[in-house]
Design a protein around this motif. Structure first.
Motif, PDB file in Angstrom:
ATOM      1  N   PRO A 229      31.129  62.619  25.133  1.00  0.00           N
ATOM      2  CA  PRO A 229      31.942  62.542  23.818  1.00  0.00           C
ATOM      3  C   PRO A 229      32.387  63.832  23.335  1.00  0.00           C
ATOM      4  N   SER A 230      31.687  64.922  24.042  1.00  0.00           N
ATOM      5  CA  SER A 230      31.851  66.362  23.758  1.00  0.00           C
ATOM      6  C   SER A 230      33.061  66.861  24.517  1.00  0.00           C
ATOM      7  N   GLY A 231      33.488  66.129  25.681  1.00  0.00           N
ATOM      8  CA  GLY A 231      34.356  66.700  26.608  1.00  0.00           C
ATOM      9  C   GLY A 231      34.068  67.207  27.913  1.00  0.00           C
ATOM     10  N   GLU A 232      32.407  67.150  28.130  1.00  0.00           N
ATOM     11  CA  GLU A 232      31.946  67.805  29.166  1.00  0.00           C
ATOM     12  C   GLU A 232      32.107  66.721  30.465  1.00  0.00           C
ATOM     13  N   VAL A 233      32.314  67.171  31.633  1.00  0.00           N
ATOM     14  CA  VAL A 233      32.273  66.244  32.544  1.00  0.00           C
ATOM     15  C   VAL A 233      30.750  65.649  33.012  1.00  0.00           C
ATOM     16  N   ALA A 234      30.747  64.433  32.903  1.00  0.00           N
ATOM     17  CA  ALA A 234      29.403  63.923  33.186  1.00  0.00           C
ATOM     18  C   ALA A 234      29.511  63.400  34.697  1.00  0.00           C
ATOM     19  N   ILE A 235      30.432  63.007  35.401  1.00  0.00           N
ATOM     20  CA  ILE A 235      30.605  62.890  36.712  1.00  0.00           C
ATOM     21  C   ILE A 235      32.132  63.210  37.456  1.00  0.00           C
ATOM     22  N   GLN A 236      32.018  63.416  38.510  1.00  0.00           N
ATOM     23  CA  GLN A 236      33.163  63.822  39.611  1.00  0.00           C
ATOM     24  C   GLN A 236      33.063  62.986  40.596  1.00  0.00           C
ATOM     25  N   ALA A 237      34.003  61.968  41.046  1.00  0.00           N
ATOM     26  CA  ALA A 237      33.698  61.055  42.087  1.00  0.00           C
ATOM     27  C   ALA A 237      35.012  60.945  42.788  1.00  0.00           C
ATOM     28  N   LYS A 238      34.761  60.319  43.877  1.00  0.00           N
ATOM     29  CA  LYS A 238      35.943  59.787  44.780  1.00  0.00           C
ATOM     30  C   LYS A 238      35.529  58.518  45.474  1.00  0.00           C
ATOM     31  N   SER A 239      36.210  57.504  45.341  1.00  0.00           N
ATOM     32  CA  SER A 239      36.093  56.422  46.187  1.00  0.00           C
ATOM     33  C   SER A 239      37.446  56.020  47.235  1.00  0.00           C
ATOM     34  N   SER A 240      36.869  55.771  48.423  1.00  0.00           N
ATOM     35  CA  SER A 240      38.025  55.572  49.493  1.00  0.00           C
ATOM     36  C   SER A 240      38.095  53.930  49.619  1.00  0.00           C
ATOM     37  N   HIS A 241      39.342  53.492  49.848  1.00  0.00           N
ATOM     38  CA  HIS A 241      39.273  51.932  50.129  1.00  0.00           C
ATOM     39  C   HIS A 241      40.570  51.653  51.080  1.00  0.00           C
ATOM     40  N   VAL A 242      40.261  50.399  51.672  1.00  0.00           N
ATOM     41  CA  VAL A 242      41.674  50.074  52.433  1.00  0.00           C
ATOM     42  C   VAL A 242      41.608  48.533  52.202  1.00  0.00           C
ATOM     43  N   CYS A 243      42.835  48.137  52.351  1.00  0.00           N
ATOM     44  CA  CYS A 243      43.161  46.675  51.912  1.00  0.00           C
ATOM     45  C   CYS A 243      42.893  45.790  53.544  1.00  0.00           C
ATOM     46  N   VAL A 244      42.233  44.909  53.023  1.00  0.00           N
ATOM     47  CA  VAL A 244      41.785  43.823  54.096  1.00  0.00           C
ATOM     48  C   VAL A 244      42.348  42.400  53.864  1.00  0.00           C
ATOM     49  N   GLN A 245      42.384  41.593  55.013  1.00  0.00           N
ATOM     50  CA  GLN A 245      42.507  39.954  54.872  1.00  0.00           C
ATOM     51  C   GLN A 245      41.157  39.618  54.621  1.00  0.00           C
ATOM     52  N   LYS A 246      41.257  38.750  53.639  1.00  0.00           N
ATOM     53  CA  LYS A 246      39.944  38.189  53.123  1.00  0.00           C
ATOM     54  C   LYS A 246      38.996  37.279  54.257  1.00  0.00           C
ATOM     55  N   ASP A 247      39.770  36.721  54.897  1.00  0.00           N
ATOM     56  CA  ASP A 247      39.224  35.599  55.904  1.00  0.00           C
ATOM     57  C   ASP A 247      38.842  36.617  57.020  1.00  0.00           C
ATOM     58  N   THR A 248      39.113  37.554  57.483  1.00  0.00           N
ATOM     59  CA  THR A 248      39.050  38.179  58.894  1.00  0.00           C
ATOM     60  C   THR A 248      38.716  39.580  58.576  1.00  0.00           C
ATOM     61  N   PHE A 249      38.677  40.122  57.302  1.00  0.00           N
ATOM     62  CA  PHE A 249      38.446  41.504  57.031  1.00  0.00           C
ATOM     63  C   PHE A 249      39.278  42.587  57.869  1.00  0.00           C
ATOM     64  N   LYS A 250      40.163  41.974  58.385  1.00  0.00           N
ATOM     65  CA  LYS A 250      41.083  42.823  59.361  1.00  0.00           C
ATOM     66  C   LYS A 250      42.144  43.700  58.296  1.00  0.00           C
ATOM     67  N   PRO A 251      41.981  45.126  58.594  1.00  0.00           N
ATOM     68  CA  PRO A 251      42.869  45.822  57.704  1.00  0.00           C
ATOM     69  C   PRO A 251      44.353  45.378  57.792  1.00  0.00           C
ATOM     70  N   ILE A 252      45.188  45.583  56.760  1.00  0.00           N
ATOM     71  CA  ILE A 252      46.652  45.402  56.511  1.00  0.00           C
ATOM     72  C   ILE A 252      47.131  46.407  56.426  1.00  0.00           C
ATOM     73  N   LYS A 253      48.777  46.728  56.820  1.00  0.00           N
ATOM     74  CA  LYS A 253      49.485  47.732  56.381  1.00  0.00           C
ATOM     75  C   LYS A 253      50.011  47.603  54.977  1.00  0.00           C
ATOM     76  N   PHE A 254      49.410  48.024  54.082  1.00  0.00           N
ATOM     77  CA  PHE A 254      49.831  47.859  52.742  1.00  0.00           C
ATOM     78  C   PHE A 254      51.171  48.065  52.644  1.00  0.00           C
ATOM     79  N   ARG A 255      51.782  49.460  52.919  1.00  0.00           N
ATOM     80  CA  ARG A 255      52.981  49.667  52.575  1.00  0.00           C
ATOM     81  C   ARG A 255      54.153  48.807  53.126  1.00  0.00           C
ATOM     82  N   LYS A 256      53.687  48.156  54.101  1.00  0.00           N
ATOM     83  CA  LYS A 256      54.895  47.274  54.676  1.00  0.00           C
ATOM     84  C   LYS A 256      54.896  45.752  53.920  1.00  0.00           C
ATOM     85  N   LEU A 257      53.274  45.226  53.738  1.00  0.00           N
ATOM     86  CA  LEU A 257      53.274  43.981  53.001  1.00  0.00           C
ATOM     87  C   LEU A 257      53.630  43.967  51.473  1.00  0.00           C
ATOM     88  N   TYR A 258      53.229  45.335  51.039  1.00  0.00           N
ATOM     89  CA  TYR A 258      53.374  45.367  49.400  1.00  0.00           C
ATOM     90  C   TYR A 258      54.312  46.508  49.247  1.00  0.00           C
TER      91      TYR A 258
END
Length: 138
Positions: free
Chosen positions: A97-126
């Motif tokens: 609440p006083s504006g101090e940083v409580a955490i700094q973080a990064k999370s990395s993600h890839v998009c995959v097909q739900k059935d196969t968990f095979k990565p997709i080319k996001f830029r091409k499909l979306y």
């Protein structure tokens, strides 16, 4: 660079025996931030999932700086740190609440097909999402 902002009231159930936010709860708040950022860009993660696409976390970095306590309001800032058309890295800062940083973080993600968990080319499909991410990234 687009920075999305979300406020979260710290609930008693989110604290530990020391009276501070239990460390794993910040991960949930980061998800709130990601969802809000995607909404701010005009999209819906739930809609993406309904199309059979998931976006699992493949890497996570988090640095705890200051505690947050029950009854305080945390402010989550979320942005696109990196994006290459397949992998996306979200950046986060959560503030006290006083504006101090409580955490700094990064999370990395890839998009995959739900059935196969095979990565997709996001830029091409979306291509519309891809363009929005390119414009919004750091």
């Amino acid at each position: 660079m687009l920075v999305s902002k979300s406020e979260i009231e710290v609930r008693y159930a989110e604290t530990d025996q020391m009276g501070i936010v239990y460390h794993a709860n910040y991960l949930i708040w980061m998800e709130v931030g990601r969802t809000k950022l995607i909404q701010d860009l005009g999209f819906s993660y739930a809609e993406l999932e309904s199309e059979g696409i998931l976006s699992p976390v493949i890497d996570l970095e988090i640095a705890y700086k200051k505690p947050l306590r029950y009854g305080e309001t945390a402010t989550v800032h979320t942005w696109i740190e990196e994006y290459n058309g397949m992998r996306i890295v979200y950046g986060y800062e959560i503030f006290t609440p006083s504006g101090e940083v409580a955490i700094q973080a990064k999370s990395s993600h890839v998009c995959v097909q739900k059935d196969t968990f095979k990565p997709i080319k996001f830029r091409k499909l979306y291509p519309v999402w891809h363009e929005a991410y390119e414009k919004a990234k750091k």
